[in-house]
Motif scaffolding. Structure first.
Motif, short mmCIF file in Angstrom:
data_model
loop_
_atom_site.label_atom_id
_atom_site.label_comp_id
_atom_site.label_asym_id
_atom_site.label_seq_id
_atom_site.Cartn_x
_atom_site.Cartn_y
_atom_site.Cartn_z
N GLU A 170 0.83 -1.21 0.00
CA GLU A 170 0.00 0.00 0.00
C GLU A 170 0.86 1.25 0.00
O GLU A 170 0.58 2.22 -0.72
CB GLU A 170 -0.94 -0.01 1.21
N LEU A 171 1.94 1.24 0.82
CA LEU A 171 2.82 2.41 0.86
C LEU A 171 3.54 2.60 -0.46
O LEU A 171 3.65 3.72 -0.98
CB LEU A 171 3.83 2.25 2.00
N ALA A 172 4.04 1.49 -1.03
CA ALA A 172 4.77 1.58 -2.30
C ALA A 172 3.86 2.12 -3.41
O ALA A 172 4.26 2.98 -4.20
CB ALA A 172 5.31 0.21 -2.68
N GLN A 173 2.65 1.64 -3.45
CA GLN A 173 1.72 2.10 -4.48
C GLN A 173 1.35 3.56 -4.29
O GLN A 173 1.20 4.31 -5.26
CB GLN A 173 0.47 1.21 -4.48
N ASP A 174 1.23 3.96 -3.04
CA ASP A 174 0.90 5.36 -2.76
C ASP A 174 2.04 6.28 -3.20
O ASP A 174 1.81 7.31 -3.83
CB ASP A 174 0.63 5.54 -1.26
N ILE A 175 3.28 5.88 -2.87
CA ILE A 175 4.44 6.71 -3.25
C ILE A 175 4.62 6.73 -4.76
O ILE A 175 4.82 7.79 -5.37
CB ILE A 175 5.71 6.19 -2.55
N MET A 176 4.56 5.55 -5.36
CA MET A 176 4.78 5.47 -6.80
C MET A 176 3.67 6.14 -7.60
O MET A 176 3.88 6.55 -8.75
CB MET A 176 4.93 4.00 -7.22
N ARG A 178 2.56 8.93 -7.17
CA ARG A 178 2.78 10.37 -7.22
C ARG A 178 3.71 10.79 -8.36
O ARG A 178 3.92 11.98 -8.58
CB ARG A 178 3.37 10.85 -5.88
N PHE A 179 4.32 9.83 -9.03
CA PHE A 179 5.23 10.17 -10.13
C PHE A 179 5.16 9.09 -11.20
O PHE A 179 4.68 7.98 -10.96
CB PHE A 179 6.67 10.35 -9.63
#
Length: 222
Positions: A170-176, A178-179
């Motif tokens: 979930e964190l990786a998908q949220d960060i990724m 954004r760009f």
């Protein structure tokens, strides 16, 4: 009725230094080091705060004591297995204990009045290195780099914003999200092809780094 209640009531466990320190550790485990105070500790134990001073001098005495208890939990490096295996097992034990008491990471080497378990631990680690062929300066270097790695990894692991594979994804998908993938290609590659793969666990990185350190120390010990 009151007399009967008094007769059937369980006797209170006597207060002791060990009981005070164990309660302090439990309090810190639940609420962090900031939750540890003489007042809260006395309340947890069901005694007056003044009763604690029969077993510990002050809060500094409690901190000295809990560090000693935690070194006791880590235990001593095994004997008869060679320095490398002893240091590896000691590092893994320290990592596991600090994962249960992450609030203690910054305390472990901070006390100016170390207890017997603390001193015995350090003495045994140094002894294992010396018996393994390390000179006094090299034993000091080895101890320093090992502890720096153990405490540093434990602190990093504790502060990660994810624990479970689901939280990691979930964190990786949220960060990724954004760009674009082309904006940070190497970060995207590592995340998708390593971090998000089944079975990924950041904790496993500890043993990889530990073995690199031990192999390096083996090459230069003298």
């Amino acid at each position: 009725m009151a007399a009967q209640t008094d007769q059937t009531a369980k006797p209170r466990t006597p207060l002791s230094r060990d009981r005070v320190l164990r309660a302090a550790i439990d309090l810190a485990d639940k609420g962090g080091l900031g939750s540890l105070s003489m007042r809260k500790l006395a309340l947890t134990l069901g005694v007056e705060a003044m009763s604690l001073y029969n077993h510990v001098a002050n809060k500094d005495g409690i901190l000295d004591g809990v560090v000693d208890v935690i070194f006791g939990e880590i235990g001593l490096p095994p004997t008869g297995v060679g320095w490398k295996a002893a240091m590896r097992q000691r590092a893994l034990a320290a990592r596991d204990v600090l994962s249960r008491h992450p609030w203690a990471i910054g305390l472990m080497e901070s006390r100016s009045k170390p207890g017997r378990a603390t001193l015995q631990h350090h003495d045994t680690v140094i002894g294992a290195l010396r018996e393994g062929g390390f000179s006094i300066p090299m034993a000091a270097h080895a101890y320093s780099v090992l502890d720096g790695y153990i405490y540093g990894f434990a602190l990093t692991h504790f502060n990660l914003p994810f624990e479970t594979p689901q939280e990691t994804e979930e964190l990786a998908q949220d960060i990724m999200g954004r760009f674009s993938a082309n904006e940070y290609p190497h970060l995207t590659e590592l995340t998708t092809q390593h971090v998000l793969q089944p079975g990924y666990d950041y904790a496993k990185e500890f043993e990889f780094g530990l073995d690199l350190i031990l192999d390096g120390l083996e090459r230069i010990r003298s």
